[in-house]
Design an enzyme around this catalytic site. Structure first.
Site, short mmCIF file in Angstrom:
data_model
loop_
_atom_site.label_atom_id
_atom_site.label_comp_id
_atom_site.label_asym_id
_atom_site.label_seq_id
_atom_site.Cartn_x
_atom_site.Cartn_y
_atom_site.Cartn_z
N PHE A 164 5.12 -0.21 0.91
CA PHE A 164 6.46 0.41 0.98
C PHE A 164 7.33 -0.17 2.09
O PHE A 164 8.55 -0.03 2.05
CB PHE A 164 6.33 1.93 1.17
CG PHE A 164 6.02 2.35 2.59
CD1 PHE A 164 7.04 2.45 3.54
CD2 PHE A 164 4.73 2.63 3.01
CE1 PHE A 164 6.78 2.82 4.85
CE2 PHE A 164 4.45 2.99 4.32
CZ PHE A 164 5.48 3.09 5.24
N LYS A 188 3.80 -5.31 -8.97
CA LYS A 188 3.60 -3.85 -8.92
C LYS A 188 4.05 -3.43 -7.52
O LYS A 188 3.29 -3.49 -6.55
CB LYS A 188 2.13 -3.51 -9.16
CG LYS A 188 1.84 -2.10 -9.68
CD LYS A 188 2.41 -0.97 -8.87
CE LYS A 188 1.60 -0.62 -7.65
NZ LYS A 188 2.23 0.42 -6.80
N SER A 241 -2.46 -1.44 3.12
CA SER A 241 -3.38 -0.96 4.16
C SER A 241 -4.76 -1.60 3.98
O SER A 241 -5.11 -2.05 2.88
CB SER A 241 -3.49 0.56 4.08
OG SER A 241 -3.96 0.92 2.80
N CYS A 296 3.97 -3.98 9.78
CA CYS A 296 2.59 -4.42 10.02
C CYS A 296 2.51 -5.27 11.28
O CYS A 296 1.43 -5.51 11.80
CB CYS A 296 2.08 -5.22 8.83
SG CYS A 296 2.99 -6.73 8.62
N GLU A 395 -4.43 2.87 12.88
CA GLU A 395 -3.07 2.35 12.67
C GLU A 395 -2.19 3.56 12.37
O GLU A 395 -2.26 4.14 11.28
CB GLU A 395 -3.05 1.37 11.49
CG GLU A 395 -1.66 0.79 11.26
CD GLU A 395 -1.55 -0.09 10.03
OE1 GLU A 395 -2.16 0.22 9.00
OE2 GLU A 395 -0.80 -1.09 10.10
P1 NAD Z 1 -0.91 1.16 0.77
O1 NAD Z 1 -2.18 0.42 0.96
O2 NAD Z 1 -0.97 2.64 0.70
O3 NAD Z 1 -0.19 0.70 -0.60
C1 NAD Z 1 -0.02 -0.66 -0.91
C2 NAD Z 1 -0.03 -0.81 -2.42
O4 NAD Z 1 -1.29 -0.38 -2.92
C3 NAD Z 1 1.04 0.01 -3.12
O5 NAD Z 1 1.60 -0.74 -4.15
C4 NAD Z 1 0.26 1.21 -3.65
O6 NAD Z 1 0.80 1.71 -4.85
C5 NAD Z 1 -1.13 0.64 -3.88
N1 NAD Z 1 -2.17 1.66 -3.68
C6 NAD Z 1 -2.15 2.73 -2.84
N2 NAD Z 1 -3.30 3.43 -2.93
C7 NAD Z 1 -4.07 2.78 -3.83
C8 NAD Z 1 -5.38 3.03 -4.34
N3 NAD Z 1 -6.13 4.06 -3.93
N4 NAD Z 1 -5.87 2.17 -5.26
C9 NAD Z 1 -5.15 1.11 -5.68
N5 NAD Z 1 -3.89 0.85 -5.22
C10 NAD Z 1 -3.36 1.66 -4.30
O7 NAD Z 1 0.09 0.67 1.91
P2 NAD Z 1 1.53 1.25 2.26
O8 NAD Z 1 1.37 2.59 2.88
O9 NAD Z 1 2.44 1.11 1.10
O10 NAD Z 1 2.01 0.18 3.35
C11 NAD Z 1 1.67 0.27 4.70
C12 NAD Z 1 0.44 -0.56 5.03
O11 NAD Z 1 0.65 -1.92 4.65
C13 NAD Z 1 0.13 -0.60 6.50
O12 NAD Z 1 -1.26 -0.51 6.67
C14 NAD Z 1 0.63 -1.96 6.95
O13 NAD Z 1 0.00 -2.50 8.09
C15 NAD Z 1 0.31 -2.78 5.75
N6 NAD Z 1 1.11 -4.00 5.71
C16 NAD Z 1 0.48 -5.16 6.01
C17 NAD Z 1 1.21 -6.33 6.02
C18 NAD Z 1 0.55 -7.63 6.34
O14 NAD Z 1 1.19 -8.64 6.15
N7 NAD Z 1 -0.67 -7.67 6.80
C19 NAD Z 1 2.58 -6.31 5.73
C20 NAD Z 1 3.19 -5.11 5.41
C21 NAD Z 1 2.43 -3.95 5.40
#
Ligand code: NAD
Length: 510
Positions: A164, A188, A241, A296, A395
């Site tokens: 997000f 997605k 995440s 991130c 985090e």
């Molecule tokens: P998230 O892991 O909750 O969601 C990411 C994606 O995974 C979304 O599209 C979501 O729909 C999907 N998802 C969520 N739960 C799922 C599940 N149980 N099974 C399968 N798919 C699932 O992450 P978020 O809250 O949207 O974003 C924040 C996180 O992203 C933070 O941990 C941040 O550090 C990380 N992030 C990392 C980077 C990087 O480059 N390393 C960059 C941006 C964000």
């Protein structure tokens, strides 16, 4: 332009817009009967309802992508370059609209949203050089009458799953190189702020990208699992995440896919006693609280060596009351709300947790949050945080900055290197020798020297180490091109009657 722009760039009250999928060059309403709410985090109002895809709907998008891939991969490099220049211009010309969409659904302030779009455009610009990036090697006369050359070819249909916190830029990290390399793409996006992807889809169509090359399928775990299971998706890029990144990597690779899965982070900023304290304090406030800490690459732990701690705490305390928290559309707001009510509450709970664990609450963001219905939290500073505390280990992903005090540089580096995450790190010092030693021995993927958020420019690649990345290749830049292509080496000989003979031995080069 465009229906989507009109739909999403205006702040509305009481209206809930349906957000559909984008398949084969058009908006396609979902049929699964499942959907999820989208909010304006600054007002707390629901503004959208996004369709959640079923396995079959994801399959429809993959079929469209597969059909499109067959002709897209034959499009010449010069035509692809021309198209990417057009895409660059269109995204640039509509960056204000795109930024507004980000603010309305994510909450980040408009200036920050514009910065996000600008950093994404850099990746599109890099892809304008795709002929150079796809150049192979050529060895004439590798053996007598035999030439050898290498080429890189697209993988086919590739998928992207995004978080997000950067609803425009992170998808650009993926779709731009994937498509420039000749693949067809199924995105997605996060279900929390899905409209930027729909707007991007319209821009790509207007630029002339053939239908089916870029598709958007919204949803939750069902859609993600469908991407991971689909036999015709050759590769998956994921950003999110760490627990989900690990899951995506393990599930996708078991299914034989190429996967790069970027995870979460706990980024440290080390401040040495010789640092320019004003510079470090400005950096800590910007990198800790910018985008409400939902980056991130946000700095979440300051590791202060020796007397740097007292100096820095004083300098930060002086700056915090001036941070203006408010609706991201208001020009004087510097920090917007968090993305959802649940996330805001979870972040706020870490303030009590920190106090219970023995940290000193210097500033409590609950006391300074604007009195509004949005998902606001003010800035929080926790001092005397130690590595066993949850506020250190987790985090938090919000405007909560922790300070750990250590006596030596060596202790500071050990803390960074023992941390399970390894995304970004920064050191603030005036000593070039120490900075050089630090970049040599620190175990993280991206290092800043007096730079708090060292997100690499588009012609380098982005990625962390340890639990911040699962997979072998970082995202965008040269490694992105490698990820979205596979190498082929051709050994060729043209008929020469003079050298024609049957030889059953293993081919020799001499
Ligand atoms: P998230 O892991 O909750 O969601 C990411 C994606 O995974 C979304 O599209 C979501 O729909 C999907 N998802 C969520 N739960 C799922 C599940 N149980 N099974 C399968 N798919 C699932 O992450 P978020 O809250 O949207 O974003 C924040 C996180 O992203 C933070 O941990 C941040 O550090 C990380 N992030 C990392 C980077 C990087 O480059 N390393 C960059 C941006 C964000």
């Amino acid at each position: 332009m465009t229906e989507v722009a009109d739909q999403f760039t205006e702040e509305r009250s009481g209206e809930v817009t349906r957000i559909a999928h984008w398949i084969d060059g058009q908006r396609v309403e979902g049929t699964s009967g499942r959907s999820g709410p989208v909010y304006n985090p600054a007002t707390g109002e629901q503004t959208g309802e996004v369709d959640f895809a079923s396995v079959e709907e994801l399959g429809t998008a993959v079929q469209a992508a597969r059909r499109a891939f067959a002709s897209w991969r034959t499009v010449s490099l010069s035509r692809r370059t021309e198209l990417f220049f057009r895409i660059r211009e269109l995204v640039h010309d509509h960056s204000e609209d795109l930024a507004r969409i980000l603010t309305l659904e994510h909450g980040k302030v408009l200036s920050d949203a514009k910065g996000e779009v600008a950093r994404g455009i850099e990746v599109i610009e890099f892809c304008c050089g795709i002929p150079e990036l796809l150049k192979g090697g050529y060895s004439e006369q590798a053996s007598t009458g035999i030439d050898v050359y290498s080429i890189r070819q697209p993988l086919g249909v590739v998928g992207g799953i995004t978080p997000f916190n950067f609803p425009a830029m992170v998808p650009m990290w993926m779709w731009a190189p994937a498509i420039a390399c000749g693949n067809a793409f199924v995105l997605k996006p996060s279900e929390k702020d899905p409209s930027a992807s729909m707007y991007t889809a319209e821009l790509l169509k207007e630029a002339g990208l053939p239908d089916g090359v870029f598709n958007v399928v919204h949803g939750d775990k069902v859609a993600v699992d469908a991407v991971l299971e689909h036999p015709e998706i050759a590769a998956v890029s994921f950003v999110g995440s760490t627990p989900i990144a690990r899951y995506v990597y393990e599930t996708g690779t078991k299914k034989g896919k190429r996967v790069q899965a970027l995870g979460g982070a706990k980024n440290h900023m080390i401040v040495l006693p010789d640092a320019d304290i004003d510079m470090a304090a400005d950096a800590a406030v910007s990198a800790g609280y910018g985008s409400a800490g939902e980056r991130c690459m946000a700095v979440s732990m300051l590791v202060c060596v020796g007397h740097a701690a007292d100096d820095l705490v004083d300098a930060i305390k002086e700056r915090l009351p001036k941070v203006k928290v408010g609706n991201g559309l208001e020009p004087d707001s510097e920090m917007g709300p968090l993305v959802t009510r649940e996330h805001r509450d979870k972040v706020a709970s870490y303030i009590d947790k920190g106090a219970e664990e023995g940290a000193k609450v210097v500033t409590d963001g609950r006391e300074t949050a604007p009195d509004a219905n949005g998902f606001f939290l003010g800035v929080t500073l926790l001092d005397e945080v130690t590595p066993e505390m949850d506020v250190y280990k987790d985090e938090i992903f919000g405007p909560v900055l922790g300070i750990t005090r250590v006596d030596t540089y060596e202790e500071a580096v050990r803390l960074v290197n023992e941390n399970p995450y390894g995304n970004g790190v920064a050191i603030f010092t005036r000593d070039g020798g120490v900075a050089r030693q630090f970049q040599f021995e620190v175990n993280t993927g991206m290092v800043g020297v007096n730079v708090p958020i060292p997100v690499p420019v588009a012609y380098y690649s982005f990625g962390g180490w340890k639990s911040s990345l699962f997979g072998d290749l970082h995202i965008y830049g040269p490694e992105g091109i490698q990820f979205y292509t596979q190498g082929k080496v051709v050994t060729s000989r043209w008929p020469d009657p003079a050298t024609s003979k049957v030889d059953l031995g293993f081919p020799q080069t001499r």
